[in-house]
Structures are given as structure tokens and as C-alpha cells.
Design an enzyme around this catalytic site. Structure first.
Site, PDB file in Angstrom:
ATOM      1  N   TYR A 129      -3.029  -5.434  -5.473  1.00 40.07           N
ATOM      2  CA  TYR A 129      -4.173  -5.251  -4.581  1.00 40.07           C
ATOM      3  C   TYR A 129      -4.527  -3.775  -4.599  1.00 40.07           C
ATOM      4  CZ  TYR A 129      -6.913  -5.073  -0.235  1.00 40.07           C
ATOM      5  OH  TYR A 129      -7.900  -4.869   0.701  1.00 40.07           O
ATOM      6  N   ASP A 172      -2.240   3.271  -9.159  1.00 39.71           N
ATOM      7  CA  ASP A 172      -2.614   3.139  -7.751  1.00 39.71           C
ATOM      8  C   ASP A 172      -1.354   3.418  -6.921  1.00 39.71           C
ATOM      9  OD1 ASP A 172      -4.157   0.534  -5.690  1.00 39.71           O
ATOM     10  OD2 ASP A 172      -3.157   2.424  -5.196  1.00 39.71           O
ATOM     11  N   LYS A 201      -2.864   6.384   2.658  1.00 42.97           N
ATOM     12  CA  LYS A 201      -1.823   6.104   3.657  1.00 42.97           C
ATOM     13  C   LYS A 201      -1.091   7.355   4.140  1.00 42.97           C
ATOM     14  CE  LYS A 201      -1.451   1.378   2.051  1.00 42.97           C
ATOM     15  NZ  LYS A 201      -1.860   0.550   3.183  1.00 42.97           N
TER      16      LYS A 201
HETATM   17  P1  KE4 Z   1      -7.216   0.801   2.191  1.00 43.11           P
HETATM   18  O1  KE4 Z   1      -8.646   0.701   1.741  1.00 43.11           O
HETATM   19  O2  KE4 Z   1      -6.778  -0.422   2.983  1.00 43.11           O
HETATM   20  O3  KE4 Z   1      -6.908   2.121   2.891  1.00 43.11           O
HETATM   21  O4  KE4 Z   1      -6.277   0.862   0.896  1.00 43.11           O
HETATM   22  C1  KE4 Z   1      -6.396  -0.186  -0.054  1.00 43.11           C
HETATM   23  C2  KE4 Z   1      -5.137  -0.256  -0.892  1.00 43.11           C
HETATM   24  C3  KE4 Z   1      -5.173   0.254  -2.178  1.00 43.11           C
HETATM   25  N1  KE4 Z   1      -4.079   0.221  -2.976  1.00 43.11           N
HETATM   26  C4  KE4 Z   1      -2.905  -0.290  -2.524  1.00 43.11           C
HETATM   27  C5  KE4 Z   1      -1.709  -0.292  -3.432  1.00 43.11           C
HETATM   28  C6  KE4 Z   1      -2.814  -0.816  -1.203  1.00 43.11           C
HETATM   29  O5  KE4 Z   1      -1.631  -1.333  -0.777  1.00 43.11           O
HETATM   30  C7  KE4 Z   1      -3.943  -0.795  -0.371  1.00 43.11           C
HETATM   31  C8  KE4 Z   1      -3.932  -1.353   1.033  1.00 43.11           C
HETATM   32  N2  KE4 Z   1      -2.713  -1.931   1.473  1.00 43.11           N
HETATM   33  C9  KE4 Z   1      -2.824  -2.991   2.463  1.00 43.11           C
HETATM   34  C10 KE4 Z   1      -1.404  -3.459   2.801  1.00 43.11           C
HETATM   35  N3  KE4 Z   1      -0.813  -4.157   1.716  1.00 43.11           N
HETATM   36  C11 KE4 Z   1      -3.583  -2.565   3.658  1.00 43.11           C
HETATM   37  C12 KE4 Z   1      -3.452  -3.496   4.850  1.00 43.11           C
HETATM   38  C13 KE4 Z   1      -4.783  -4.103   5.204  1.00 43.11           C
HETATM   39  O6  KE4 Z   1      -5.540  -4.508   4.286  1.00 43.11           O
HETATM   40  O7  KE4 Z   1      -5.045  -4.191   6.431  1.00 43.11           O
END
Ligand code: KE4
Length: 430
Positions: free
Chosen positions: A144, A239, A267
Site C-alpha cells: 500500500y 516507499d 509518519k
Molecule cells: P498517508 O497518506 O496515509 O500519510 O501515507 C500513505 C502510506 C504510504 N506508504 C506506506 C508504506 C504506508 O503504510 C502508508 C499509510 N499507512 C497506513 C497504515 N498501514 C495509514 C493508515 C490509514 O490509512 O489510516
């Protein structure tokens, strides 16, 4: 009758917010039931609006690496706020943050900050296409990378949890430009590069896939990715939104000794405030507007409060030997979990790297999404609720990772193992 303020809030939230949540994974759909609402977070604990206390292993999905509301970060934000909340013109914090990232992550020669991990990966994709003049993107099933149209194809995390790995609203023509492969499958990778290598703009990968639970690259797989991209003129994008500044000062690429062409970050970098970043080789980054033809922008990018929070957090991590301490915590937890699995006769796959972990409710091996999907979701759900009811909050989905932070104490871990042991003995009976 005890009040249930969370339930009342959730009912009201559903009236005004789709699904009652601002991000799908928070809705508890993978585990059933309804989410609690947080009143306060401090250190390794959360308190909900009904006064219940939890040991937190989600850590707002990674940012709370020092624990929640660390004094040093709170004070940095308060100090910055006194001088203004947003300027829309360069501020000194942006230069400090860029210098720190370029110093900590050698493959990043230039960097731009944004407001989320999604923006970071989206910008990497556009930049890779602009730099190479090619259109195809390769990603891996179950990974993801945020809710980017091109990357919501066989995606993990909430997309997987809610059974929409291929989201509606993404035009077929666009999805057709994304090739998805099973992770840890060298043969399929070779076949794609041999057939279409000259059309591939980039391969994007979570070097440690942690959005279908958490599994690890087989020896040589990431090295093969690097080699294939280099020999076909495609860019390799790591990523590291989750692994960056968590698994090592220089992210997982430091441990793997692999130099990607671009890296997405997020994060931890924001100390809990909205920050993402992307960076890499200067000759690629210089293709970005205003110097180059690839457009990318953001009103709040480099926001002074978010920069101050991230700088305070990152500097505290380094000052406080944070990375080694997180590894020690993770190792202690792993030893205790493995012992508990043996005691309870559960042959479940437990994966841990640094302060990130996942307990799959299925037998090993778990090497990719297909394996991860063997998990017994009903057993996971009852285990999750057993733990939650006992004051231990794990990620509300089998397809997420757990996070340790520097605020987790030995008593937190002792209590957690007691709860996990009882859950594996009873509630998680599949
Ligand atoms: P954000 O757009 O949610 O800040 O980041 C996206 C993203 C990109 N790359 C990786 C490897 C990620 O894990 C994420 C977002 N992680 C999720 C939790 N697995 C965010 C939680 C959510 O969607 O509320």
C-alpha cells in the site's frame, strides 16, 4: 448503566462523515464492532472518551515513535506556533529538515516535503514518469502506497481490509499502466522486465511490506529489483513511509545497503503532524518545478509547526540512541511472543523487524499476500477484541503491522504478554 460516549459519538459521526471515519481502517470493519474515540494519548497509552486505558501498539500508524505527545515535541510545536502557524513562503525549518534528511539518508541528494505519505508516493510516480518519459509502473500485490490512483491496484492496508484492493473510480486505462506482481517472486519480475522493461518508468516497493501484515524480502529479492531497474533504465522507488527513520537512521535501505533512485517518507518525520517527503538523486529531483517540467506543489508543504515537530522528534531519536533501544524492545517482545506461542501450542507466523511486528493467524511461511490471506480472520477478530477488552490495543486488522515505541515499558510488555497468552489460550480458538 455505564455510559458509552464512543458509541454516541460514532453514531453522530456516521451522520456527517462517510463510514463515521476520516480514514477507512479506523472503522474496525476487519475485526467487527465499533471504534473507540480517543480523549487523550500520552507515552505508550491511550485513554478513550469513556475513561478506558489502553497500551497502544498502533502509535497512530507509526508517527508516535517516541510515544504520544513527547514533551520535547510538544514544546517545539508550542514555540513555533507563537511565531505563526503557516506562512506560504520559505521558513528556516524547511532548510533544517531538508539538510537532516539528506544527511541521514545518503541516497537522498535533494528532497521536497509534502503533507502525507500519499503525496510523497504520488509525486515519486509523476517524477519517475516525467524523468524517464515512460508510463508503466510496477508495484507488488498487498503493498500500500497511499490512495494514489495509479497505486490503488491490488493495494494493501485499508484497501485490502475493505476488500477493494482495486478501488472504484480509477479509470481502467490508468490501472492498465500499473503492473502488479507477487512480492518475493524473482521469476515473475524477470519475465516482466524481459517483456516490457523498456516501457517501465519505475518499480515502487515497500522494502518491508507492512500493509498486508508484515513480511520480509527473501534474500536477494530487493537486490534483484535494484539490478533489473538499473539495467533497464527504470527507477527504483523505496516507499519508506513506515520504515524510514524507524528501522534505522537511514531507513531500511541503510540495513539492506541498497540505494534506491527515489525514496518516499512520512509518519515519523512529522512527529505526529502531517508531513511526508520524497527525495533522491539530484538529477532526478531537479526535474521538479520550478526548475524542471514536472509540476508538484502544496500550500502547507514545509509548514513551520510540522517541521518543528519532526525535527524535534528526529533529533531526540538520534540523541537518545533511539534506534538501538527500539531494536532491544522489539527483540524482547519477539522472545516473549515466541515463548507464548510455544506454551499455547499455536503454530502461528510471527514476524518482527526492529520495532515493527505482525502475528498472522495462520501457519508459516508468510512470504507474500497470497500467504497472508490464509489467516483466520475470525480468530484474529476475537483475539483483537479479547486484547482490547483487556486494555491492549493492536491494529484493528490482520493486514496491518504493530509498532513499538520508546515509551513502552517492561511492565507494558509483561501485561501485554499476559493478555496475549490468555487470548491465544481461549478467545482466539479458531
Ligand atoms: P498517508 O497518506 O496515509 O500519510 O501515507 C500513505 C502510506 C504510504 N506508504 C506506506 C508504506 C504506508 O503504510 C502508508 C499509510 N499507512 C497506513 C497504515 N498501514 C495509514 C493508515 C490509514 O490509512 O489510516
Amino acid at each position: 448503566m455505564t455510559q458509552n460516549i464512543s458509541a454516541a459519538l460514532f453514531s453522530e459521526a456516521r451522520r456527517y462523515i462517510p463510514g463515521g471515519v476520516n480514514s477507512p481502517v479506523r472503522a474496525f470493519r476487519n475485526v467487527g464492532g465499533e471504534p473507540f474515540f480517543v480523549a487523550k494519548a500520552k507515552g505508550s497509552h491511550l485513554w478513550d472518551v469513556d475513561g478506558r486505558e489502553y497500551i497502544d501498539f498502533v502509535g497512530t500508524w507509526g508517527p508516535a515513535i517516541l510515544g504520544h505527545a513527547p514533551q520535547i515535541v510538544v514544546e517545539a510545536v508550542q514555540k513555533a506556533a507563537a511565531n505563526g502557524l503557516s506562512f506560504g513562503i520559505p521558513n528556516p525549518f524547511e532548510v533544517e529538515m531538508a539538510k537532516l534528511i539528506c544527511s541521514w539518508v545518503p541516497s537522498v541528494e535533494k528532497v521536497r516535503v509534502v503533507n502525507s505519505g500519499t503525496e510523497a508516493t504520488m509525486s515519486c510516480i509523476r517524477l519517475a514518469r516525467g524523468y524517464t518519459g515512460r508510463d508503466l509502473i510496477v508495484k507488488f500485490e498487498g503493498c500500500y502506497h497511499g490512495h494514489v490512483d495509479s497505486l490503488l491496484v491490488k493495494a494493501g492496508s485499508g484497501a485490502l481490509t475493505h476488500g477493494s484492493p482495486d478501488s472504484a473510480g480509477v479509470p481502467a486505462e490508468l490501472a492498465a499502466l500499473t503492473i502488479t506482481l507477487p512480492f518475493n517472486d524473482p521469476e515473475k519480475l524477470t519475465a516482466v522486465f524481459e517483456a516490457q522493461g523498456e516501457r517501465i518508468a519505475a518499480v515502487i516497493v515497500e522494502p518491508i511490506p507492512a500493509n498486508a501484515g508484515l513480511y520480509l524480502p527473501l534474500p536477494g529479492f530487493l537486490e534483484q529489483l535494484r539490478q533489473r531497474c538499473s539495467s533497464h533504465g527504470a527507477l527504483l522507488i523505496f516507499d519508506e513511509v513506515m520504515t524510514g527513520f524507524r528501522l534505522a537512521k537511514g531507513g531500511y535501505q541503510e540495513l539492506a545497503r541498497i540505494r534506491p533512485d527515489l525514496t518516499a517518507l512520512g509518519k515519523v518525520i512529522g512527529g505526529g503532524l502531517p508531513v511526508g517527503a520524497f527525495g533522491g538523486r539530484a538529477e532526478i529531483m531537479d526535474q521538479l518545478s520550478p526548475d524542471g517540467p514536472v509540476y508538484q506543489a502544496g500550500t502547507l508543504s514545509g509548514n513551520p509547526l510540522a517541521m518543528a515537530a519532526g525535527l524535534a522528534q528526529l533529533r531526540e531519536l538520534e540523541r537518545n540512541d533511539g534506534f538501538n533501544r527500539l531494536e532491544k524492545l522489539g527483540s524482547e517482545m519477539e522472545t516473549a511472543v515466541r515463548q507464548t506461542l510455544t506454551e499455547t501450542g499455536r503454530n502461528y507466523a510471527f514476524h518482527r523487524i526492529g520495532s515493527m511486528f505482525c502475528l498472522y493467524f495462520c501457519e508459516p511461511p508468510v512470504r507474500n499476500l497470497t500467504d497472508a490471506r490464509r489467516s483466520d480472520l475470525a480468530a484474529f477478530g476475537s483475539f483483537f477484541h479479547h486484547c482490547l477488552g483487556s486494555g491492549v490495543y493492536f491494529a484493528p486488522s490482520q493486514f496491518e503491522a504493530g509498532f513499538l515505541c520508546l515509551a513502552h515499558s517492561s511492565s507494558d510488555l509483561e501485561r501485554t504478554i499476559e493478555v496475549v497468552r490468555a487470548g491465544l489460550r481461549g478467545g482466539a480458538r479458531s
